[in-house]
Design an enzyme around this catalytic site. Sequence first.
Site, mmCIF file in Angstrom:
data_model
loop_
_atom_site.group_PDB
_atom_site.id
_atom_site.type_symbol
_atom_site.label_atom_id
_atom_site.label_comp_id
_atom_site.label_asym_id
_atom_site.label_seq_id
_atom_site.Cartn_x
_atom_site.Cartn_y
_atom_site.Cartn_z
ATOM 1 C CG HIS A 145 -6.236 1.372 1.150
ATOM 2 N ND1 HIS A 145 -5.267 1.971 0.377
ATOM 3 C CD2 HIS A 145 -5.575 0.690 2.108
ATOM 4 C CE1 HIS A 145 -4.079 1.655 0.851
ATOM 5 N NE2 HIS A 145 -4.231 0.869 1.891
ATOM 6 C CG HIS A 186 -1.960 4.767 5.247
ATOM 7 N ND1 HIS A 186 -1.925 4.579 3.890
ATOM 8 C CD2 HIS A 186 -2.108 3.526 5.794
ATOM 9 C CE1 HIS A 186 -2.037 3.275 3.623
ATOM 10 N NE2 HIS A 186 -2.157 2.626 4.757
ATOM 11 C CB CYS A 227 -0.971 -0.015 1.174
ATOM 12 S SG CYS A 227 -1.991 -1.506 1.137
#
Lengths: 399, 319
Positions: free
Chosen positions: A326, A291, A158
Amino acid sequence: MCGRIAITGAGIVSALGTGLDATLHSLMDGICPLSSPKHLETIHSNLPCGEVDLSDVQLYDLCHEDRGRVLSRSSLLGIVAARQAQEDAGLASADRVAFINGTTVGGMDITERYYRQYFQSFDYDSLIQLHLDGVSTDAIADSLECGVVFTDVISTACSAAANAIAMGAELIESGRFDVVIAGGTECLSKYHLNGFNSLMILDQEPCRPFDANRKGLNLGEGAAYIVLESKGHAQERGARIRAYLSGWGNTCDAYHQTASSPDGAGALEAMRKALEVARLQPSDIDYVNAHGTGTENNDLSEGKALMSLFGDRMPYVGSTKCFTGHATSAAAGLEAVISILCLEHGFIPANLRFKTKDPGLDFVPVAENIEDIKLNHVLSNSFGFGGNDSSLIFSRAEL
Amino acid sequence: MKRSPVYINASSHISAQEPFCTLESFSPISPDGAKVLCKDPDFKPFIPPMVSRRMNSIVKRSIAVSKYVLDKAGIQCPDAIISGTGIGCVGDTEVFLNQMLDNGENMLNPSKFICSTPNTIGSQIAIYLGCHGFNSTHVNDRFAFEGALLDGVMLIQKGSADNVLVCAADQLTDSLYGLMDREAYWKGIPVSEGTVGFVLSNCPEGASAAVEDVVLTRSNPSWELDRMLRDNSLEWKDIDAVVTSLLPGEAPDSFAFVPEGVPMLTYKQYCGQYFTASAFGLLYCGELLHRGGKNGRILLAACSRGTYSFILTSSLCTN
């Protein structure tokens, strides 16, 4: 170092739309595009996703690609965004460009669709290699008109796009390339939707980053790239500078394969390193594009790291994953472009659906849009499986 | 632009050769067999059995090789850990994919998914060593190792790191072998797998060889190579040998720009073909240079699908 790496182009496709204008307007309108997956074939219709609302066929047409040529959805999304970035920067065929792509899913959408057939017939043999992240990336590089003479692919889950952007900055700083296109692409796949679902970290409602009652993340997809070059090179060719990449930091939490350390040690160190490279103080940061996935673990760990870094001078903090979902390896690319839009337009998007302060944190995120605000420096965090933590700092073009 | 050399302070491997062996013990792997798997060492000296049982083979090998080269270089925790892998933890990926395709999208066990991302290799090394420094993973197909090496070289040249662990790893499964073979992705010579680790450093002390430059290009290879030589104030006469990604006996058409008279060597007879085999190529160059005495200079060159990589290596006395 601050201000040396200029950003002269950007391209983006995500659940927020295609292109910089659509992205900015969707963010300003504050309408959440998270919804049941429409284009991904899955039984999990209960899981909201930040899907790009274009079918593969529509993406082929948008890319002017021959539908007879099979491309992974990651490649198609990547082509859309990388071409925008190239055009935005006014790059031409004479430019020697490096292309650094962050991706992990790569061609998994093709693999999961045809994997059984691969073992039953020879009809699909040419698709097998599309699985490789390198092959997905080359398809994007091949579609660009500027002369891509170098490609690299980074896969740190990620945080991949953040590390791709940082690698791009290093290539320019070391004098190896004049122009770099860097970012990431990731399509939704059944494989990783089910992987995240089996980890029980997906919210069945649209995610609520930093809220005390958050229940997990929503996956998203998309692609975004920025064009990096030295300030001198940009000025020489008369390119418009949208912003600067002034800092980047990479550390490893080295705590657990899928969980962040409780105190966010890795995250804190990544932010400190980025500030050091940028020669900035924590008090110089106006907005943190966090994040902020919406999982219990990430938001607490990241929040603690932010508290350690900023103390009682907490800048505006928000996560835009409440809009985009995400987008894993593309996430840092999407958030880089969003951070640049924020700097250019003096705007901070709302951290949607925030209601209740987390008792473990002593700050709250930006609950509503903030407009007409002068932002000088935006810090963007991206953390991956395995504790691959990265932070980038973007600075206003006029600085 | 000539840049400061980066030293190889230690290198070793788990491959089709005897684990951790040096040049003297290399022997060509059987050319008739279809595939040759790694010769695994006893992992007990590196990883406690309780921990090792839960790890897939690529992670186990990567931790063992990393520990081995770090011990050799006398380093406990490197400043950076950079991995290169063409296809990552493909074994665990296949298990989770098959579970999903066989059982539908319900009741899936996450344990294999967790370990299926390529950066599992680098992060498990970091967790195992307790290293909080820079950590990245390059996955550019057959140039994944070159990307990782360049990343490490840049960190050292900039002064961001004094030493960097670069670990290149790929694993071969029955399914992967079957699929890649069908697509003729590999041709001739056994397909294999391997893990090669390097400790790069800014310090020549104790080093076996140096990396002077790393170039990866989709552009005209001959032009890029000339530029590389010029940048390093070298001419072809300064290059003692070119070690290529060719299979033994393969026509060197793709390396036609190498002037006649420059010896051309291959390394895949020792390690077989796999995505990050060029890491074994660099290890081979280092071994040759270390034994060849002073003033040696070898160019490691690879070619695949129109992309070329050039790694300029030298023995220490030339610097």
